[in-house]
Design an enzyme around this catalytic site. Sequence first.
Site, PDB file in Angstrom:
ATOM      1  N   GLN A   1      43.688  -4.426  -4.068  1.00 53.67           N
ATOM      2  CA  GLN A   1      45.031  -4.105  -3.578  1.00 53.67           C
ATOM      3  C   GLN A   1      44.933  -3.287  -2.300  1.00 53.67           C
ATOM      4  OE1 GLN A   1      47.846  -5.346  -4.918  1.00 53.67           O
ATOM      5  NE2 GLN A   1      49.171  -4.311  -3.458  1.00 53.67           N
TER       6      GLN A   1
ATOM      7  N   LYS B   1      51.629  -7.534 -11.368  1.00 52.90           N
ATOM      8  CA  LYS B   1      50.709  -8.680 -11.397  1.00 52.90           C
ATOM      9  C   LYS B   1      50.056  -8.811 -12.773  1.00 52.90           C
ATOM     10  CE  LYS B   1      49.912  -8.238  -6.414  1.00 52.90           C
ATOM     11  NZ  LYS B   1      49.052  -7.746  -5.314  1.00 52.90           N
TER      12      LYS B   1
ATOM     13  N   ASP C   1      43.604 -13.835  -3.090  1.00 54.89           N
ATOM     14  CA  ASP C   1      44.553 -13.308  -2.098  1.00 54.89           C
ATOM     15  C   ASP C   1      44.486 -14.104  -0.793  1.00 54.89           C
ATOM     16  OD1 ASP C   1      46.368 -11.263  -2.566  1.00 54.89           O
ATOM     17  OD2 ASP C   1      44.817  -9.701  -2.574  1.00 54.89           O
TER      18      ASP C   1
HETATM   19  N1  GUN Z   1      49.382  -5.186  -0.278  1.00 54.91           N
HETATM   20  C1  GUN Z   1      50.583  -5.719   0.058  1.00 54.91           C
HETATM   21  N2  GUN Z   1      50.621  -7.025  -0.246  1.00 54.91           N
HETATM   22  C2  GUN Z   1      49.421  -7.325  -0.788  1.00 54.91           C
HETATM   23  C3  GUN Z   1      48.863  -8.521  -1.318  1.00 54.91           C
HETATM   24  O1  GUN Z   1      49.466  -9.608  -1.323  1.00 54.91           O
HETATM   25  N3  GUN Z   1      47.607  -8.414  -1.819  1.00 54.91           N
HETATM   26  C4  GUN Z   1      46.907  -7.259  -1.800  1.00 54.91           C
HETATM   27  N4  GUN Z   1      45.671  -7.256  -2.289  1.00 54.91           N
HETATM   28  N5  GUN Z   1      47.387  -6.129  -1.320  1.00 54.91           N
HETATM   29  C5  GUN Z   1      48.647  -6.168  -0.819  1.00 54.91           C
END
Ligand code: GUN
Length: 296
Positions: free
Chosen positions: A98, A54, A121
């Site tokens: 995350q 990211k 998110d």
């Molecule tokens: N863990 C797995 N997919 C995601 C996501 O799209 N965002 C976040 N913050 N954690 C994740």
Amino acid sequence: MNMKLIDGKATAESTKIEISAIVNDMKQRGERAPHLAAILVGNDPASETYVSNKIKTCKDIGFESSLIHLDASISEEDLLKSVQDLNNNPEVDGFIVQLPLPKHIDVHRVTEAILPEKDVDGFHPINVGRMSQQMPCYLPATPKGIMQLLETYQIDTVGKHCVVIGRSNIVGTPMSVLLSRNQYPGNCTVTICHSKTPNIADIIKQGDIVIAAIGQPLFVKAHMIKEGAVVIDVGMSRIASDVTKSGFRLAGDVDFDEVAPKCSYITPVPGGVGPMTIIGLVQNTLMARQKKVRFN
Ligand code: GUN
């Protein structure tokens, strides 16, 4: 069946070029670039990889980015302070925490502490509620990316039976909401399957569109798939391999080699949904920078 590959990597690359141009224009006008921050707690290798991808994408497209890497032993209170710092930082347009978090931390408390207008998110209940009422909101990144793939490949969704395998807050549940809405892509009849679903193979086999999001590598086999189905594979598991140098390879929830010949369209792993998740996130961050979603 004349199978077509849904190329998430290529779709993501062309979207990145478009976003880079928008960011360039912003900078030319003397405006601040969008800024995404990510909080990573602990050292889960998969999470570390996702977050660094990211951050790298932000750099590629000219966004500002910050990584706040916290120790796995951090208290819930201290993590909440970190969230508040980002909520209050006017230079940060959007941020993510995350997941998964260590067991001693209440994920709901953390999710609710994020300001909805910075919740790129789309996990905050305000955004989830707005999504389900078709109000302006941030959509969760993976479902947003999948919707864009369906659109890009002009997949016919109206009146189709979509079988979603998995009911997570991150993918399965929001996918089921989005594909049942009265708009394109959508207007599907949606069935959600999960670990307690009896005769799951029979149900999956009814799917014109199958979204596999259970995190069980190679779970979906050829005998479960209807001839001509569209198969979207959200899985990303590391499994042993005697072909690669590392001894591992990335596997989806779908046994691609045997399922692909039956499909009209299928996403590969890697290079399918994964790159589009990051696109969904950076698009949300751009929307946050432009204050595209109003919250009062
Ligand atoms: N863990 C797995 N997919 C995601 C996501 O799209 N965002 C976040 N913050 N954690 C994740």
